[in-house]
Design an enzyme around this catalytic site. Structure first.
Site, short mmCIF file in Angstrom:
data_model
loop_
_atom_site.label_atom_id
_atom_site.label_comp_id
_atom_site.label_asym_id
_atom_site.label_seq_id
_atom_site.Cartn_x
_atom_site.Cartn_y
_atom_site.Cartn_z
N THR A 350 0.85 -1.19 0.00
CA THR A 350 0.00 0.00 0.00
C THR A 350 0.88 1.24 0.00
OG1 THR A 350 -1.67 -1.16 1.32
CG2 THR A 350 -1.81 1.21 1.30
N GLY A 433 -0.98 -3.90 4.71
CA GLY A 433 -2.06 -4.88 4.71
C GLY A 433 -2.63 -5.10 6.10
#
Length: 528
Positions: A350, A433
């Site tokens: 991310t 995550g």
């Protein structure tokens, strides 16, 4: 206070505006927007668009976004859910007909509709100032003319070589010359540049309709997907009321489910039951408490969190202080619990961006394609690499997070915001995550239980409980590792560093912004 005898970085201070991201080119783009009079949201969109090009292993326009916004530095925090949904034809029965009992992480069925572009435009319409074409220009230039691959990006890219090599279009785009680009290599994505130019000219309709949507649909159908052009036409994010809990006199805000932010709030409710300040940061006792509260919070997440309309328990029940007291009573300071259900936790990829502008508006913004290079399915005509967020669905019909047509899966990416007396004092995010809730809780605890500096709070050695072991970074001290083992924890040294983070503290009394960026990533904070 930083010990200058050791390698590290200092926090960044400014008085007007600040941005922090996981990539230098994104921070630079955001800062230019701020200097040009753009809002915090303008800067966040510009920076996130750049990361969608220069960190292709982490994010892209084929993914989703979430945001928390404190407008003009006061008033109610606004949350935005920009996560995509399953195709209208996606059902457990349809997948069972293919002999599937789970959604593989690299399967076309893991591809949910991309919500990021819709999210950027909806957020811009409400909080933006500058023209969207101006905001997307840096990303378009990076994709068209090329960008130098930075160190962390190169390392992630190299590990994903096998994943990228499986499909022709993806291999051609991301393994030029048959290999992953090395640090300092120039990489171009001309098809993605053209798509971004179309979006800049035509708005979200140029992405979710017309030739771009038709090409994306063809690619997914060719790979056996159930997606249709109508699915793309229907993508729409939502402004929602955030969830919050109190911690040490401040209010911590999260996007509500389908987002997993509730998990961090549960952890904080548990930590608040203990005298955390009495425990030495980084000690076995402190890490043990973090591990055990995380295990309880994640077990609740895995049991209950799903799309809001599918949840069988009210999130406010999960945030009950009485429930926290009941759960906290299960913890022992000396022994790891043996009665917590197995947790299927893992890290994934991310990017995150936080911005505060000269008007005091704070934006906490996160954008992702989930796993490394997402599904690995690339649309060659558009350069769009699709996320694999649908892997988070279960096919168990009794679970609230079961796959269903047009449904959002439980989602890991979570922006964070902390307010005090109705004003933002911390805009931050922690990547990785499933790691994100424990990462956010430890940053908040480091700041307001231990009085640590912002950069120091991000630098701290990390731990992460998983199914059969607790992963620890190599920087965890030998004494702490022995203490954890003595308490019954099985330890495993993490292959990769755990997550990443960016943060901005707002000191209203002194009129100072303080930014920090995780050394586990390539990025930095900058202000003026």
């Amino acid at each position: 206070m930083r010990d200058f005898h050791f390698p590290g970085r200092s926090a960044v201070h400014a008085v007007n505006a600040m941005a922090a991201s996981s990539h230098p080119l994104a921070t630079e783009a955001a800062l230019h927007v701020l200097r040009d009079g753009g809002s915090a949201m303008d800067a966040a969109i510009a920076g996130s668009a750049v990361m969608a090009v220069v960190e292709p292993q982490m994010t892209g326009i084929g993914g989703d976004c979430f945001a928390l916004v404190a407008p003009a530095g006061h008033g109610a925090v606004v949350a935005f859910n920009g996560s995509g949904r399953a195709p209208a034809a996606a059902t457990p029965e349809a997948l069972a007909a293919e002999g599937l009992d789970a959604i593989a992480i690299d399967s076309v069925h893991s591809v949910t509709l991309p919500g990021a572009i819709d999210g950027w435009f909806r957020l811009h319409a409400r909080f933006g100032r500058l023209d969207m074409a101006r905001l997307l220009a840096p990303a378009i230039a990076q994709a068209r003319d090329g960008y130098p691959v930075h160190a962390r990006v190169a390392a992630d890219w190299r590990r994903a070589t096998g994943h990228l090599a499986r499909r022709d279009a993806t291999r051609a785009a991301f393994l030029p010359g048959g290999r992953a680009p090395a640090e300092g290599d120039l990489h171009r994505q001309p098809a993605l540049a053209r798509t971004l130019e179309t979006i800049a000219r035509q708005g979200p309709g140029g992405f979710y309709g017309g030739a771009v949507a038709a090409a994306m649909t063809r690619t997914l159908r060719t790979h056996g997907g159930l997606h249709t052009e109508e699915d793309f036409h229907g993508v729409a994010g939502d402004f929602v009321a955030p969830l919050s809990t109190g911690y040490r006199g401040r209010t911590v805000h999260q996007v509500p489910p389908n987002n997993q932010g509730l998990t961090a709030l549960m952890m904080l409710n548990l930590l608040e039951r203990f005298d955390v300040a009495a425990l030495r940061p980084g000690s076995a006792a402190r890490l043990h408490l973090e591990i055990e509260t995380a295990r309880l919070a994640y077990a609740m997440r895995d049991r209950h969190i799903a799309e809001a309309g599918a949840m069988q328990v009210d999130p406010q029940e999960i945030l009950s202080k009485d429930l926290a007291a009941t759960l906290a009573a299960r913890l022992s300071p000396d022994t790891a619990m043996t009665d917590v259900e197995p947790l299927g936790l893992r890290t994934s990829d991310t990017v995150y961006m936080t911005v505060v502008d000269r008007d005091g508006c704070a934006v906490s913004f996160i954008n992702s394609i989930f796993d490394s290079f997402g599904s690995g399915i690339l649309c060659p005509e558009t350069g769009v690499l699709f996320q694999n967020r649908g892997h988070s669905f279960t096919l168990d019909p009794s679970h609230p997070n079961v796959l269903a047509p047009g449904k959002r899966p439980m989602h890991t990416i979570m922006p964070g915001m902390v307010t005090e007396d109705g004003r933002p004092v911390l805009s931050f995010g922690v990547m990785g995550g499933d790691y994100q809730p424990i990462g956010q809780a430890r940053v908040i605890s480091a700041l307001w239980d231990h009085g640590m500096g912002l950069q120091e709070a991000l630098d701290m050695a990390r731990v992460f409980p998983q199914d059969d072991a607790v992963e620890i970074e190599r920087s965890v001290t030998p004494d702490a590792a022995r203490g954890l083992a003595d308490r019954g924890h099985t330890l495993r040294v993490a292959t990769d560093p755990l997550g990443g983070a960016q943060a901005i503290l707002v000191d209203h009394a002194r009129g100072i912004l303080t930014g920090a960026s995780d050394p586990r990533k390539d990025g930095h904070a900058a202000g003026y």
